[in-house]
Design a protein around this motif. Structure first.
Motif, PDB file in Angstrom:
ATOM      1  N   ALA A  29       0.796  -1.240   0.000  1.00 18.98           N
ATOM      2  CA  ALA A  29       0.000   0.000   0.000  1.00 18.98           C
ATOM      3  C   ALA A  29       0.820   1.278   0.000  1.00 18.98           C
ATOM      4  CB  ALA A  29      -0.997   0.008   1.158  1.00 18.98           C
ATOM      5  N   SER A  30       2.066   1.224  -0.433  1.00 19.17           N
ATOM      6  CA  SER A  30       2.881   2.439  -0.436  1.00 19.17           C
ATOM      7  C   SER A  30       2.306   3.506  -1.365  1.00 19.17           C
ATOM      8  CB  SER A  30       4.328   2.124  -0.819  1.00 19.17           C
ATOM      9  OG  SER A  30       4.387   1.541  -2.099  1.00 19.17           O
ATOM     10  N   LEU A  31       1.748   3.093  -2.504  1.00 19.16           N
ATOM     11  CA  LEU A  31       1.140   4.074  -3.409  1.00 19.16           C
ATOM     12  C   LEU A  31      -0.133   4.663  -2.812  1.00 19.16           C
ATOM     13  CD1 LEU A  31       1.664   2.384  -6.879  1.00 19.16           C
ATOM     14  CD2 LEU A  31       2.625   4.547  -6.121  1.00 19.16           C
ATOM     15  N   LEU A  32      -0.910   3.825  -2.137  1.00 15.01           N
ATOM     16  CA  LEU A  32      -2.138   4.330  -1.510  1.00 15.01           C
ATOM     17  C   LEU A  32      -1.819   5.322  -0.402  1.00 15.01           C
ATOM     18  CD1 LEU A  32      -4.441   1.174  -1.335  1.00 15.01           C
ATOM     19  CD2 LEU A  32      -4.399   3.007  -3.045  1.00 15.01           C
ATOM     20  N   LEU A  33      -0.768   5.053   0.358  1.00 11.95           N
ATOM     21  CA  LEU A  33      -0.362   5.992   1.408  1.00 11.95           C
ATOM     22  C   LEU A  33       0.025   7.345   0.808  1.00 11.95           C
ATOM     23  CD1 LEU A  33       1.662   3.597   3.699  1.00 11.95           C
ATOM     24  CD2 LEU A  33      -0.245   5.035   4.449  1.00 11.95           C
ATOM     25  N   ALA A  34       0.764   7.319  -0.297  1.00 11.93           N
ATOM     26  CA  ALA A  34       1.163   8.567  -0.945  1.00 11.93           C
ATOM     27  C   ALA A  34      -0.051   9.332  -1.462  1.00 11.93           C
ATOM     28  CB  ALA A  34       2.137   8.270  -2.079  1.00 11.93           C
ATOM     29  N   CYS A  35      -1.007   8.618  -2.047  1.00 11.17           N
ATOM     30  CA  CYS A  35      -2.222   9.273  -2.549  1.00 11.17           C
ATOM     31  C   CYS A  35      -3.048   9.844  -1.403  1.00 11.17           C
ATOM     32  CB  CYS A  35      -3.046   8.292  -3.371  1.00 11.17           C
ATOM     33  SG  CYS A  35      -2.249   7.782  -4.906  1.00 11.17           S
ATOM     34  N   ALA A  36      -3.127   9.113  -0.294  1.00  6.19           N
ATOM     35  CA  ALA A  36      -3.841   9.606   0.889  1.00  6.19           C
ATOM     36  C   ALA A  36      -3.145  10.853   1.447  1.00  6.19           C
ATOM     37  CB  ALA A  36      -3.921   8.511   1.948  1.00  6.19           C
ATOM     38  N   HIS A  37      -1.831  10.891   1.361  1.00 10.10           N
ATOM     39  CA  HIS A  37      -1.065  12.066   1.802  1.00 10.10           C
ATOM     40  C   HIS A  37      -1.513  13.315   1.040  1.00 10.10           C
ATOM     41  CE1 HIS A  37       2.327  14.643   2.829  1.00 10.10           C
ATOM     42  NE2 HIS A  37       2.487  14.850   1.536  1.00 10.10           N
ATOM     43  N   PHE A  38      -1.858  13.149  -0.243  1.00  9.03           N
ATOM     44  CA  PHE A  38      -2.326  14.275  -1.051  1.00  9.03           C
ATOM     45  C   PHE A  38      -3.819  14.538  -0.874  1.00  9.03           C
ATOM     46  CE2 PHE A  38       1.550  13.299  -3.548  1.00  9.03           C
ATOM     47  CZ  PHE A  38       2.138  14.555  -3.491  1.00  9.03           C
ATOM     48  N   GLY A  39      -4.483  13.777   0.025  1.00  8.46           N
ATOM     49  CA  GLY A  39      -5.876  14.040   0.352  1.00  8.46           C
ATOM     50  C   GLY A  39      -6.896  13.162  -0.339  1.00  8.46           C
ATOM     51  N   ALA A  40      -6.448  12.131  -1.053  1.00  7.28           N
ATOM     52  CA  ALA A  40      -7.380  11.252  -1.765  1.00  7.28           C
ATOM     53  C   ALA A  40      -7.955  10.195  -0.830  1.00  7.28           C
ATOM     54  CB  ALA A  40      -6.661  10.569  -2.927  1.00  7.28           C
ATOM     55  N   TYR A  41      -9.127   9.709  -1.170  1.00  5.38           N
ATOM     56  CA  TYR A  41      -9.701   8.534  -0.522  1.00  5.38           C
ATOM     57  C   TYR A  41      -9.195   7.333  -1.315  1.00  5.38           C
ATOM     58  CZ  TYR A  41     -12.682  11.810   1.897  1.00  5.38           C
ATOM     59  OH  TYR A  41     -13.131  12.837   2.677  1.00  5.38           O
ATOM     60  N   VAL A  42      -8.668   6.337  -0.619  1.00  7.36           N
ATOM     61  CA  VAL A  42      -7.961   5.258  -1.311  1.00  7.36           C
ATOM     62  C   VAL A  42      -8.481   3.879  -0.946  1.00  7.36           C
ATOM     63  CG1 VAL A  42      -5.855   6.630  -1.537  1.00  7.36           C
ATOM     64  CG2 VAL A  42      -6.135   5.161   0.456  1.00  7.36           C
ATOM     65  N   THR A  62      -2.932  -0.375  10.031  1.00  8.00           N
ATOM     66  CA  THR A  62      -2.025   0.257  11.007  1.00  8.00           C
ATOM     67  C   THR A  62      -1.017   1.174  10.327  1.00  8.00           C
ATOM     68  OG1 THR A  62      -0.551  -1.673  11.019  1.00  8.00           O
ATOM     69  CG2 THR A  62      -2.240  -1.575  12.738  1.00  8.00           C
ATOM     70  N   CYS A  63      -0.689   0.897   9.055  1.00 15.59           N
ATOM     71  CA  CYS A  63       0.184   1.819   8.311  1.00 15.59           C
ATOM     72  C   CYS A  63      -0.495   3.176   8.163  1.00 15.59           C
ATOM     73  CB  CYS A  63       0.521   1.255   6.941  1.00 15.59           C
ATOM     74  SG  CYS A  63       1.566  -0.199   6.975  1.00 15.59           S
TER      75      CYS A  63
END
Length: 192
Positions: A29-42, A62-63
């Motif tokens: 989920a490293s890409l999902l974490l980055a997208c969530a950092h920019f405010g996206a729902y993932v 937990t990540c």
């Protein structure tokens, strides 16, 4: 995928606040974490259920807790991208993924001289509704590298009533059976 490259991918994907982003090869989920950092729902899926198994008390959820992004994490599911489970209407603002390596070609089926072919743009994936807007190389070793492709949707996809070509369908089916047979063997070993 490392955090820096994940953030770069999310940035190239033009991920913004309140976007809905899907990763069909979620892995760690490293890409999902980055997208969530920019405010996206993932959210995402992976064919291999072991990607979601908690290890040492840590899970994908937990990540997101660690980075205080739980409000952006929708969920993940076991899924096979060759058999989409979504209806045929626009749903996601972006689909972003880092496909597994070595999935396309089993080296044992290639002659040695075929393994080190030169890069060719003609071998890049394509789709009639997508336009390639960026193609970057990420060197992994002296001999190996991977490509970061960014494609933008330029038209709505129209079903033409044809299924996957037989060779491609056969390939996906053998890959899926291989993954599920390994998962089944592991489940028997640990008696799930």
């Amino acid at each position: 995928m490392c955090a820096e490259l994940s953030l770069l991918c999310a940035n190239l994907g033009k991920i913004k606040e309140s976007h809905l982003v899907f990763d069909p090869c979620v892995g760690t989920a490293s890409l999902l974490l980055a997208c969530a950092h920019f405010g996206a729902y993932v959210g995402g899926s992976d064919i291999d259920s072991r990607a979601f198994a908690p290890r040492d008390g840590a899970s994908l959820a937990t990540c997101f807790e660690q980075y205080r992004l739980t409000n952006r994490f929708l969920d993940v599911m076991i899924g096979d991208i060759s058999h989409p489970c979504f209806r045929a209407f626009p749903l996601f603002d972006a689909v972003i993924c880092d496909p597994p390596y070595g999935v396309r070609e089993d080296p044992r089926t290639c002659r040695r001289d075929e393994l080190f072919l030169k890069y060719s743009e003609s071998k890049l994936p394509s789709h009639p509704s997508l336009t390639l807007i960026s193609n970057s190389e990420d060197p992994l070793t002296f001999r190996w590298s991977r490509r970061l492709l960014v494609m933008e949707k330029t038209s709505e996809y129209e079903e033409n009533g044809t299924d996957l070509p037989e060779a491609l369908s056969s390939y996906y089916n053998s890959f899926r059976l291989n993954i599920f047979s390994k998962v089944g063997a592991i489940e028997k070993e640990i008696k799930i």
